[in-house]
Design a protein around this motif. Sequence first.
Motif, PDB file in Angstrom:
ATOM      1  N   THR A  30      -1.106   3.641   6.226  1.00  0.00           N
ATOM      2  CA  THR A  30      -0.325   2.411   6.354  1.00  0.00           C
ATOM      3  C   THR A  30       1.241   2.756   6.469  1.00  0.00           C
ATOM      4  OG1 THR A  30      -0.195   2.060   3.905  1.00  0.00           O
ATOM      5  CG2 THR A  30      -2.124   1.304   4.934  1.00  0.00           C
ATOM      6  N   ALA A  84      -9.885  -7.143   0.943  1.00  0.00           N
ATOM      7  CA  ALA A  84      -8.405  -7.271   1.745  1.00  0.00           C
ATOM      8  C   ALA A  84      -7.392  -6.495   1.179  1.00  0.00           C
ATOM      9  CB  ALA A  84      -8.074  -8.687   1.556  1.00  0.00           C
ATOM     10  N   ARG A  87      -4.617  -4.586   3.582  1.00  0.00           N
ATOM     11  CA  ARG A  87      -4.532  -5.130   5.066  1.00  0.00           C
ATOM     12  C   ARG A  87      -3.657  -5.986   5.045  1.00  0.00           C
ATOM     13  NH1 ARG A  87     -10.314  -7.786   5.407  1.00  0.00           N
ATOM     14  NH2 ARG A  87      -9.546  -8.148   7.539  1.00  0.00           N
TER      15      ARG A  87
END
Length: 480
Positions: A30, A84, A87
């Motif tokens: 990320t 989640a 994300r």
Amino acid sequence: MMEESTSEIIFLKGGGEAGEITRNYNWASTSLGEPENWPQPLRIALGIVLHSRFPMFIFWGPEQICFYNDAYRPSLGEEGKHPAIGRPGEIVWPEIWDYLKPKLDQVLAGGESIWEEDHLLPIYRNGKLDVVYWTYSYSPIMDDEGNIGGVMVICTETTEKVTANKNLSTSVQHFRDLVKNAPVAIAVFKGFDLVVEMANKAYMMLVGQKMEDFVGKPLFESLPEAREILEPLANEVLRTGKPLHVREFEIVINRNGKDETCYFNAAYEAIYEEDGSISGIMVVANEVTDLVVAKKEIEFSEQRFRNLLNQAPDAILILKGEDLVLEVANKPLLDLWQVDETAIGKPFLEILPEMENQVLEMLQDVYHNGVTHYGYEMPIIFERKNGEKDTIYFNFVYHPYREKDETITGVLVMASNVTGQVASQKMLEENQSDLNLAIEIGELGTFRIDLINDTATYSERIMDWFGLTENSVNLDTFFN
């Protein structure tokens, strides 16, 4: 200096399932990179979030990467969004991103924090778009350079509360509709001043007031004449909380400019708030003036009837039902039976068991078959309390007691005590017998003159002496 592994970073320790997911996530893939390189404000904020029991969520960076804690986890549903963490927000919340992004951009751009209460924000969870209500705040999180790097969301799902309030609101409206259309008078009063909060048309008719002049005002401002009677009742319920039910209570009400004496059945119920305090009362009332007036007239008629019965010289009684229960008895009857008024309401044979083999069969025939029985100089034996037996002679009538629909429900008895007459008749018969015997023994001839009927009657001995063929002639013939 040694680098910390993700599992050893202090701010990521603990935090339940969300903490474990955060520690095990491939952050190198990320834009945030490894956790040991994250900005200090993010570390502090995330440590607080993971260890809080209140639902919390973080959007971080240009991609609004998502973080949340276990307390927030139930709001994501059983399937769909979780996990989640890590994300981008646009990927996690596509169904509401058009709403969320402007809010996030506002905070990220340095605008004011955002607060919403019971806000409808449907989300996709459990395989469907779910209607969800939230109370939340959006607050900025600074980065190491002092710029706004992310947004802290502190929130709680209020769907159950909003649904309950809506149901309550629906119930309240339903209740108001029921009250409004109820055939009985209903009103709600608040506080010790008894301010009228709600009243239906039936209540308005009952008090003779107009809705616009009555609702919203203290009760006794509209009905001052009712204060003396109603205020103590209302205060008792407001003070103790105990329901109060009154029947046929009398009150004078000025209705349509005229004082009227009215009678009511009413129920007073306390109204409780969530904290248990009493805030008012609800009154349900039904006017029974016509019924009470009719009952008073019946009672007056019954009393007059009983007075007439008690003044009657003969014994009168009414026996009701299969057990021939004594329902009505006048004073001559009670005196004759040597009982008091406590006998009323008891079965006939319980009062006079000795009557079973004397008159019971006739009474049952009257009750079951509607046959009227008459008796003349009939001897009845009473067993008195002192053990003596008392024979009394009666002329009587046993007559079926019928209701308006001709149903036989009892036996009406009227009886005359003729014991004295029977005794006199027996004495007369005995005297006549003695006289006849004396005449026969003395071989006397006798005749009797009846001045009323203008006749003379001879004994057989006179007829033999004078050769008469008839024992009765008119007085002219007799004197000639």
